[in-house]
Every structure is written in structure tokens, then in C-alpha cells.
Design a protein around this motif. Structure first.
Motif, PDB file in Angstrom:
ATOM      1  N   GLY A 170       0.924  -1.225   0.048  1.00 50.67           N
ATOM      2  CA  GLY A 170       0.015   0.308  -0.170  1.00 50.67           C
ATOM      3  C   GLY A 170       0.917   0.905   0.020  1.00 50.67           C
ATOM      4  O   GLY A 170       1.719   1.233  -0.484  1.00 50.67           O
ATOM      5  N   ALA A 171       0.407   2.020   0.679  1.00 51.56           N
ATOM      6  CA  ALA A 171       1.682   3.049   1.071  1.00 51.56           C
ATOM      7  C   ALA A 171       1.446   4.200   2.058  1.00 51.56           C
ATOM      8  O   ALA A 171       0.982   4.901   3.294  1.00 51.56           O
ATOM      9  N   PRO A 172       2.338   3.404   3.309  1.00 49.83           N
ATOM     10  CA  PRO A 172       2.728   3.103   4.548  1.00 49.83           C
ATOM     11  C   PRO A 172       3.319   5.043   5.086  1.00 49.83           C
ATOM     12  O   PRO A 172       4.023   5.117   4.042  1.00 49.83           O
ATOM     13  N   LYS A 173       3.390   4.493   6.168  1.00 40.95           N
ATOM     14  CA  LYS A 173       3.846   6.231   6.446  1.00 40.95           C
ATOM     15  C   LYS A 173       5.730   6.165   5.812  1.00 40.95           C
ATOM     16  O   LYS A 173       5.980   5.606   6.047  1.00 40.95           O
ATOM     17  N   HIS A 174       5.172   7.637   5.961  1.00 45.47           N
ATOM     18  CA  HIS A 174       6.519   8.144   4.916  1.00 45.47           C
ATOM     19  C   HIS A 174       7.121   7.115   3.272  1.00 45.47           C
ATOM     20  O   HIS A 174       8.225   6.942   3.587  1.00 45.47           O
ATOM     21  N   PHE A 175       5.777   6.861   3.138  1.00 42.84           N
ATOM     22  CA  PHE A 175       6.548   5.844   1.858  1.00 42.84           C
ATOM     23  C   PHE A 175       7.292   6.352   0.805  1.00 42.84           C
ATOM     24  O   PHE A 175       8.941   5.948   0.087  1.00 42.84           O
ATOM     25  N   TYR A 176       7.782   7.515   0.479  1.00 43.36           N
ATOM     26  CA  TYR A 176       8.338   8.313  -0.355  1.00 43.36           C
ATOM     27  C   TYR A 176       9.796   8.808   0.672  1.00 43.36           C
ATOM     28  O   TYR A 176      10.702   9.149   0.013  1.00 43.36           O
TER      29      TYR A 176
END
Length: 365
Positions: A170-176
Motif C-alpha cells: 500500500g502506501a505506508p507512512k512516509h513511503f516516499y
């Protein structure tokens, strides 16, 4: 690197899972070779550290938490004390391989089993990034451990790898940001240690996605612009290089994988070199967008301000030079200007590792 393969052949080669040996970085050949460095200064230093820790009682906590905290806040201090077990167990494991003395194996067993049975995976990659030492300790001792300990450790590593990989779907916390780099490092080391081809394949997919989104066309990373700090450039690429070193130990070249802009983790090292060599300078955290950076400075943590110092890249350049020999000259030049040295396990690994045999790097698609 092999040549003469088509892009399709390379893609198929990397996409097809193959049986993997169950170790992260310290494979059997490296583990056996460690006996040859027992008498060196580095070998003796590790054995002395292991001896000093033999009377230590394992102190695992159900969870450790230091991320986003200042000294005295929450369970930060207890967590830091408990986490001292992790490098201690790596010292035990290295000492076991260098000496063959069972007291070190028994100590490694005691600590690994305690942590595997007590600790509950939190999926906070900043809190759990230091578990790389535990994985390396398991690398060095797995074949000699009791069945019960191996079962506990394999279950623990599967929770780490599967948990982080499921989260990255998915898009977990601070994935970027660097958080994703640490997720990838933990997933890679745990997946290769388990020897699970499917987990390894999933990790490489996440590695590529992160390089595609985090490494920018000019060769730096998103974190540099968010934090205005080379500190966070290193904190972003060091775990990615640990993942790359794990892959390299199994004949896979992740380090040189490039995104659609033609940049990758190696590009970030190229971007860093002028700062290491003093051609460029940088004042750290001046324009950081993250309030916690200012809070740390206000709390007296002065390492989060002022000019970036090249010696802070010693570990980074050591990892880079293990992945590409062209970074050896700037590393050697840096080492002549500072007494700072890389982590001891890196020094011992460098002394005994075999010449790497790599498969082709994939291309962006």
C-alpha cells in the motif's frame, strides 16, 4: 556483469524465482574464512568486545521505540539500553566464527532466542532498522543453533519480511522517504536469510519502485529537499546499499539498477563525492520542513546543525566500495583525514569476502 543478454532475457532471469541459500550477507564461505582474521587487530577487538559482553543478560523488550523522541521521552532510554543487545550478539557470532569457542555460540543462541520469543514486530522501520545486526548474527550461527532457536528465528524473520512487504503493497507512512529505504533493507535481509524466492522477488519490486520515486534526476534524493541535510541523504541510501549488498552476496546486482531518469542508488553516491572531497559544502537542516529537526537542535543535539562533515560518510563510502570498486579511491582518501572507521563487521567482511559474481542488472520498464 554478464553481457550479450537481451533486455527480455534479463527481465525473465530476474523475474523467475530460483532457490536461494538461506543467509543474508555472511554466507558459509565468508563465515568459514573469518578464522583467518582472528589474529588481526580488528579480529582481536571484536573478540574483546564479545568477552566483555559475555556476562550480559539478554534484555529484550516487547517493543522498542526511539523514533521521533528526545532523550527522556517515552521508552526511548529503555529502548536504547535494550538495543545494545543487538551489536553484542553480532560480536558473539563473529567471535564464534573466528575462534570456534562454544561460549560465543551459546551466548549468540541465548540472545537470539530471547529476542525472537519476546519482541513483537512493530513495523516501525526506524525503530527496527538496527535488527540488521540480529540477522547477521543469525547468518553466522544458524547451522549450529538448536532446532528450537532456528524455528523461533525463522518465524521472527518471516514476520519481519512479510509484515514490511505487505505494508509496502500500500502506501505506508512516509513511503516516499528514508522510512521506505529502511523497510526495504529489513525485508531484503530477512527474505534472503530465509531463502524465500517469492519474498526476495517482492522486495526487489519495492526496491525498484522506491528508486523510481525517491532518487531524483539530478542524483540526489527526496529527503535532501525535505530535510535540507546530507545526514538524511546518507540515512536514505545506507539501508538501500545494505539491501544491495545482500543481493550482491547472492549474485544479484540491485545497486546499479536505474530508474527511467537513468539514476539509481549509485547516482546518489556520485552526487555525494564532491561533498566528501570538499569541493562542495553544506549547512545542515537550515531549511528543513520537519519541525522535529528544530526540536532536536533546541534540545541540545548539536549534530543536527552546522556544516556537514565528510567523515560522516565513512560507513556510506565503505558500503559503496563493497558494491563498486570505483568508490575505493575516495574512501581511501577520506580515511587519511579522519580516525573514524566503519562498523567492525564491515571491516571483517571486507577482509574475507569472495570476489563477487553478479547477474545482469535489470533496466527500467
Amino acid at each position: 556483469m554478464r553481457t550479450g543478454l537481451t533486455t527480455l532475457a534479463v527481465a525473465l532471469l530476474l523475474a523467475t524465482p530460483a532457490p536461494a541459500q538461506d543467509y543474508a550477507i555472511f554466507g558459509p564461505e565468508v563465515g568459514s574464512a573469518l578464522a583467518s582474521v582472528r589474529a588481526t587487530d580488528d579480529g582481536q577487538a571484536v573478540i574483546a568486545a564479545a568477552d566483555a559482553a559475555l556476562t550480559r543478560t539478554p534484555g529484550p523488550l516487547p517493543v522498542v521505540h526511539t523514533e521521533g523522541t528526545l532523550p527522556g521521552q517515552g521508552i526511548r532510554d529503555e529502548s536504547l539500553a535494550a538495543r545494545r543487545d543487538l551489536p553484542a550478539m553480532l560480536d558473539f557470532a563473529l567471535a564464534w566464527r573466528m575462534t570456534g569457542e562454544r561460549k560465543y555460540l551459546e551466548a549468540t543462541d541465548r540472545f537470539l532466542k530471547a529476542w525472537a520469543e519476546v519482541y513483537i514486530v512493530s513495523l516501525n522501520p526506524i525503530d527496527e532498522t538496527n535488527f540488521d545486526a540480529l540477522i547477521l548474527a543469525y547468518d553466522l550461527t544458524e547451522a549450529d543453533l538448536p532446532t528450537e532457536t532456528r524455528a523461533a528465528m525463522d518465524g521472527f524473520l518471516r514476520n519481519l519480511a512479510g509484515g514490511y512487504l505487505d505494508e509496502m503493497d500500500g502506501a505506508p507512512k512516509h513511503f516516499y522517504t528514508n522510512w521506505q529505504s529502511h523497510r526495504i533493507k529489513i525485508a531484503a535481509m530477512a527474505s534472503f536469510q530465509l531463502g524465500d524466492p517469492r519474498l526476495i522477488e517482492r522486495t526487489f519490486e519495492d526496491y525498484q519502485k522506491h528508486v523510481a520515486s525517491n532518487v531524483l534526476a539530478e542524483g540526489t534524493v527526496f529527503d535532501f529537499y525535505e530535510r535540507d541535510a546530507i545526514h538524511y541523504v546518507l540515512y536514505n541510501v545506507d539501508p538501500m546499499m545494505m539491501a544491495g549488498l545482500t543481493a550482491r552476496a547472492h549474485g544479484l546486482d540491485w545497486f546499479d539498477w536505474k530508474n527511467a531518469s537513468g539514476t539509481g542508488v549509485s547516482s546518489v553516491i556520485d552526487w555525494l563525492i564532491p561533498y566528501v572531497e570538499g569541493e562542495k559544502t553544506h549547512q545542515e537542516f537550515v531549511h528543513s520542513r520537519i519541525a522535529f529537526d528544530a526540536q532536536r537542535l533546541a534540545a541540545g543535539q548539536t549534530e543536527y546543525a552546522g556544516p556537514w562533515r565528510p567523515e560522516r560518510a565513512v560507513n556510506t563510502l565503505n558500503l559503496a566500495s563493497l558494491l563498486d570498486d570505483r568508490y575505493a579511491p575516495p574512501l581511501e582518501a577520506l580515511l587519511t583525514t579522519t580516525e573514524r572507521r566503519p562498523a567492525m563487521w564491515i571491516r571483517l567482511y571486507r577482509a574475507v569476502r569472495p570476489a563477487p559474481q553478479t547477474r545482469p542488472v535489470a533496466t527500467a520498464h
